[in-house]
Enzyme design. Sequence first.
Site, mmCIF file in Angstrom:
data_model
loop_
_atom_site.group_PDB
_atom_site.id
_atom_site.type_symbol
_atom_site.label_atom_id
_atom_site.label_comp_id
_atom_site.label_asym_id
_atom_site.label_seq_id
_atom_site.Cartn_x
_atom_site.Cartn_y
_atom_site.Cartn_z
ATOM 1 N N CYS A 65 0.838 -1.202 0.000
ATOM 2 C CA CYS A 65 0.000 0.000 0.000
ATOM 3 C C CYS A 65 0.874 1.254 0.000
ATOM 4 O O CYS A 65 1.587 1.520 0.962
ATOM 5 C CB CYS A 65 -0.918 -0.027 1.232
ATOM 6 S SG CYS A 65 -1.814 1.495 1.525
ATOM 7 N N CYS A 68 0.108 3.679 2.832
ATOM 8 C CA CYS A 68 0.625 3.159 4.108
ATOM 9 C C CYS A 68 2.113 3.445 4.244
ATOM 10 O O CYS A 68 2.585 3.857 5.305
ATOM 11 C CB CYS A 68 0.400 1.651 4.214
ATOM 12 S SG CYS A 68 -1.316 1.141 4.135
#
Length: 136
Positions: A65, A68
């Site tokens: 991600c 993230c």
Amino acid sequence: MDEGPSSGKEDGASGMSGGAAVSGLPANRGGNLRVASSDLDLSQVMKEIKSSKSPAVINYGASWCRVCSQILPAFCQLSNSFPKLSFVYADIDECPETTQHIRYTPTFHFYRDGERVDEMFGAGEERLHDRLWLHS
């Protein structure tokens, strides 16, 4: 500018894995940052949080991600600014059983007196800082 949460795997993304999720990131001086690297680890952390009166935040993310990966260094740095909060990073791919309820990454869960009191989806360092301040 805040970026929204990711709900699917991104092609070609690679990143941190295993227990090395915080290597190369800002040092945690207060000892209040942990990485849950398995379902067993996360289950133990959850037991500790639920039996504790201390506030805590769990960052549910994933190595694939992009959002993230962008917020993780700030999460680690903020752990130094809020020493009374327990910070936990859990990669959803390393803790698949205990993170089945997570639908978006990153997701932040905030705990106080053993109960989840707040949730935040997506990134945004200022937004995260404000939530941490509110719950510390």
